[in-house]
Scaffold this motif. Structure first.
Motif, mmCIF file in Angstrom:
data_model
loop_
_atom_site.group_PDB
_atom_site.id
_atom_site.type_symbol
_atom_site.label_atom_id
_atom_site.label_comp_id
_atom_site.label_asym_id
_atom_site.label_seq_id
_atom_site.Cartn_x
_atom_site.Cartn_y
_atom_site.Cartn_z
ATOM 1 N N GLY A 18 0.798 -1.223 0.000
ATOM 2 C CA GLY A 18 0.000 0.000 0.000
ATOM 3 C C GLY A 18 0.832 1.276 0.000
ATOM 4 O O GLY A 18 0.279 2.362 0.180
ATOM 5 N N LYS A 19 2.133 1.157 -0.217
ATOM 6 C CA LYS A 19 3.010 2.334 -0.168
ATOM 7 C C LYS A 19 2.547 3.440 -1.114
ATOM 8 O O LYS A 19 2.473 4.599 -0.727
ATOM 9 C CB LYS A 19 4.446 1.963 -0.559
ATOM 10 N N ASN A 20 2.276 3.058 -2.343
ATOM 11 C CA ASN A 20 1.922 4.081 -3.328
ATOM 12 C C ASN A 20 0.549 4.683 -3.049
ATOM 13 O O ASN A 20 0.385 5.899 -3.067
ATOM 14 C CB ASN A 20 1.971 3.509 -4.750
ATOM 15 N N TYR A 41 13.566 1.863 -10.581
ATOM 16 C CA TYR A 41 14.105 0.508 -10.798
ATOM 17 C C TYR A 41 13.332 -0.177 -11.924
ATOM 18 O O TYR A 41 13.897 -0.899 -12.742
ATOM 19 C CB TYR A 41 14.033 -0.311 -9.503
ATOM 20 N N ARG A 42 12.032 0.069 -11.943
ATOM 21 C CA ARG A 42 11.206 -0.520 -13.003
ATOM 22 C C ARG A 42 11.589 0.049 -14.372
ATOM 23 O O ARG A 42 11.608 -0.664 -15.376
ATOM 24 C CB ARG A 42 9.727 -0.246 -12.726
ATOM 25 N N ALA A 43 11.884 1.344 -14.420
ATOM 26 C CA ALA A 43 12.222 1.973 -15.701
ATOM 27 C C ALA A 43 13.528 1.417 -16.266
ATOM 28 O O ALA A 43 13.626 1.156 -17.473
ATOM 29 C CB ALA A 43 12.330 3.488 -15.527
ATOM 30 N N VAL A 113 23.758 -0.045 -9.644
ATOM 31 C CA VAL A 113 22.483 0.542 -10.087
ATOM 32 C C VAL A 113 21.867 1.326 -8.932
ATOM 33 O O VAL A 113 21.415 2.466 -9.084
ATOM 34 C CB VAL A 113 21.502 -0.560 -10.575
ATOM 35 N N ARG A 114 21.895 0.741 -7.753
ATOM 36 C CA ARG A 114 21.292 1.384 -6.587
ATOM 37 C C ARG A 114 21.981 2.715 -6.297
ATOM 38 O O ARG A 114 21.330 3.715 -6.029
ATOM 39 C CB ARG A 114 21.367 0.485 -5.339
ATOM 40 N N GLU A 115 23.311 2.686 -6.354
ATOM 41 C CA GLU A 115 24.066 3.895 -6.039
ATOM 42 C C GLU A 115 23.631 5.060 -6.933
ATOM 43 O O GLU A 115 23.420 6.175 -6.457
ATOM 44 C CB GLU A 115 25.545 3.578 -6.267
ATOM 45 N N LEU A 188 13.812 -12.018 -2.818
ATOM 46 C CA LEU A 188 14.967 -11.347 -3.419
ATOM 47 C C LEU A 188 15.219 -9.996 -2.733
ATOM 48 O O LEU A 188 16.358 -9.640 -2.450
ATOM 49 C CB LEU A 188 14.735 -11.125 -4.921
ATOM 50 N N ASP A 189 14.154 -9.242 -2.455
ATOM 51 C CA ASP A 189 14.311 -7.911 -1.855
ATOM 52 C C ASP A 189 14.792 -7.996 -0.407
ATOM 53 O O ASP A 189 15.540 -7.139 0.056
ATOM 54 C CB ASP A 189 12.980 -7.139 -1.896
ATOM 55 N N ARG A 190 14.367 -9.059 0.300
ATOM 56 C CA ARG A 190 14.737 -9.163 1.724
ATOM 57 C C ARG A 190 16.116 -9.771 1.909
ATOM 58 O O ARG A 190 16.802 -9.471 2.882
ATOM 59 C CB ARG A 190 13.718 -10.035 2.466
HETATM 60 O O1 CDP Z 1 4.617 -1.637 -6.237
HETATM 61 P P1 CDP Z 1 5.475 -2.737 -5.717
HETATM 62 O O2 CDP Z 1 5.645 -2.678 -4.237
HETATM 63 O O3 CDP Z 1 5.095 -4.081 -6.217
HETATM 64 O O4 CDP Z 1 6.925 -2.540 -6.330
HETATM 65 P P2 CDP Z 1 7.758 -1.214 -6.494
HETATM 66 O O5 CDP Z 1 7.698 -0.360 -5.275
HETATM 67 O O6 CDP Z 1 7.422 -0.599 -7.807
HETATM 68 O O7 CDP Z 1 9.253 -1.801 -6.569
HETATM 69 C C1 CDP Z 1 9.633 -2.708 -7.572
HETATM 70 C C2 CDP Z 1 10.952 -3.333 -7.174
HETATM 71 O O8 CDP Z 1 11.979 -2.337 -7.179
HETATM 72 C C3 CDP Z 1 11.008 -3.943 -5.774
HETATM 73 O O9 CDP Z 1 10.552 -5.283 -5.748
HETATM 74 C C4 CDP Z 1 12.485 -3.826 -5.434
HETATM 75 O O10 CDP Z 1 13.211 -4.907 -5.979
HETATM 76 C C5 CDP Z 1 12.918 -2.554 -6.157
HETATM 77 N N1 CDP Z 1 12.995 -1.372 -5.287
HETATM 78 C C6 CDP Z 1 14.117 -1.223 -4.506
HETATM 79 O O11 CDP Z 1 14.972 -2.108 -4.465
HETATM 80 N N2 CDP Z 1 14.297 -0.098 -3.766
HETATM 81 C C7 CDP Z 1 13.371 0.865 -3.773
HETATM 82 N N3 CDP Z 1 13.581 1.972 -3.053
HETATM 83 C C8 CDP Z 1 12.202 0.723 -4.538
HETATM 84 C C9 CDP Z 1 12.034 -0.430 -5.287
#
Ligand code: CDP
Length: 227
Positions: A18-20, A41-43, A113-115, A188-190
Motif C-alpha cells: 500500500g506504499k503508493n 528501478y522498473r524503468a 544501479v542502486r548507487e 529477493l528484496d529481503r
Molecule cells: O509496487 P510494488 O511494491 O510491487 O513494487 P515497487 O515499489 O514498484 O518496486 C519494484 C521493485 O523495485 C522492488 O521489488 C524492489 O526490488 C525494487 N525497489 C528497490 O529495491 N528499492 C526501492 N527503493 C524501490 C524499489
C-alpha cells in the motif's frame, strides 16, 4: 518534530503493502509531492528488456541507470498516481508490465544501479517537502527523514490486492501465480546484500491486513499530530 509537520516522509514496505496508494493520499492531504522510487528501478528494467540487456550484465545495467532521465509529474484527478517520464516518454503504464515485475528485483539487487538511483532520489528530496516510497527510503536514501512509515501485510493479503489490481486492468492472471511471484520478489528484496528490505529502527510499523488506505492515512495523520 516540535508541533511542525514532517518535511520528509519515507514510506517503505514489501510489494503491494500500500506504499503508493497511501503515499499519494498522504501527499494530497499535506500538499506534498510524491515520488515512487520503485518506478526508477522498473524503468531501468523496462529499458533493459527492450534493449536486450541481460540481467547479469551489471555494467550495462548501471550504464542504463546513469543514462536515463526521470521526470515525475504530480497527481491529478485523472491520474492520481501522477505520470512518470523517462527520457521524455510517458512509461507509467508500461512500468507495471508483468515482465518488469518478474525482472525488477534482479536489477534492484545490483549495488552500482542502486548507487546511481539513490543519488537521484536524494536530489529529488533536496528541494523541499516530499513523500518518497520504496524499500530503503528510511534506511538508506533518507535516513534523516522526519517521519518513517513501514507498511506491511500478510503475503496472501498483498497478493490478493495485486491480483485485484491486475484483474481490474484486464489481465488474465491466476491468484496462485500472483502469490508465488510476489513471494519470490519479497525473497529477493529481503535477502539481497545491498540495502535489503527491512524497517528502519525508528519507523512506525503498521500491519495493514484489515485496514483500508484511508484508515492507514488516518493513523499516520494521528501520529503526525501527536509529534
Ligand atoms: O509496487 P510494488 O511494491 O510491487 O513494487 P515497487 O515499489 O514498484 O518496486 C519494484 C521493485 O523495485 C522492488 O521489488 C524492489 O526490488 C525494487 N525497489 C528497490 O529495491 N528499492 C526501492 N527503493 C524501490 C524499489
Amino acid at each position: 518534530m516540535g508541533g511542525q509537520l514532517p518535511t520528509t516522509i519515507a514510506i517503505d514496505g514489501p510489494a503491494a503493502s500500500g506504499k503508493n496508494t497511501v503515499g499519494i493520499l498522504l501527499a494530497r492531504r499535506l500538499g506534498y509531492p510524491f515520488v515512487d522510487s520503485g518506478a526508477m528501478y522498473r524503468a531501468v528494467t523496462l529499458r533493459a528488456l527492450a534493449e536486450g540487456v541481460g540481467m547479469e550484465d551489471h555494467e550495462a545495467l548501471a550504464a542504463l541507470a546513469r543514462r536515463l532521465r526521470f521526470h515525475f509529474t504530480s497527481s491529478s484527478e485523472r491520474f492520481p498516481a501522477g505520470r512518470i517520464f523517462v527520457d521524455g516518454q510517458d512509461v507509467t503504464d508500461a512500468l507495471r508490465d508483468p515482465m518488469v515485475d518478474a525482472h525488477v528485483s534482479l536489477v534492484a539487487r545490483i549495488p552500482e544501479v542502486r548507487e546511481i538511483l539513490v543519488r537521484q532520489q536524494r536530489k529529488l528530496a533536496e528541494d523541499g517537502p516530499i513523500i518518497m516510497a520504496g524499500r530503503d527510503i528510511g534506511t538508506v536514501v533518507l535516513p534523516d527523514a522526519d517521519l518513517k512509515v513501514y507498511l506491511d501485510a500478510s503475503s496472501a493479503e498483498r497478493a490478493y490486492r495485486r491480483y485485484r489490481e491486475l484483474r481490474s486492468r484486464g489481465e488474465t492472471v491466476e491468484f496462485a501465480q500472483v502469490l508465488a511471484d510476489l513471494e519470490q520478489r519479497d525473497r529477493l528484496d529481503r535477502e539481497r546484500e545491498a540495502s535489503p528490505l527491512r524497517p528502519a529502527p525508528d519507523a512506525l510499523v503498521m500491519t495493514t491486513d484489515s485496514l483500508t488506505p484511508d484508515e492507514v492515512v488516518a493513523q499516520i495523520m494521528h501520529t503526525i499530530a501527536d509529534c
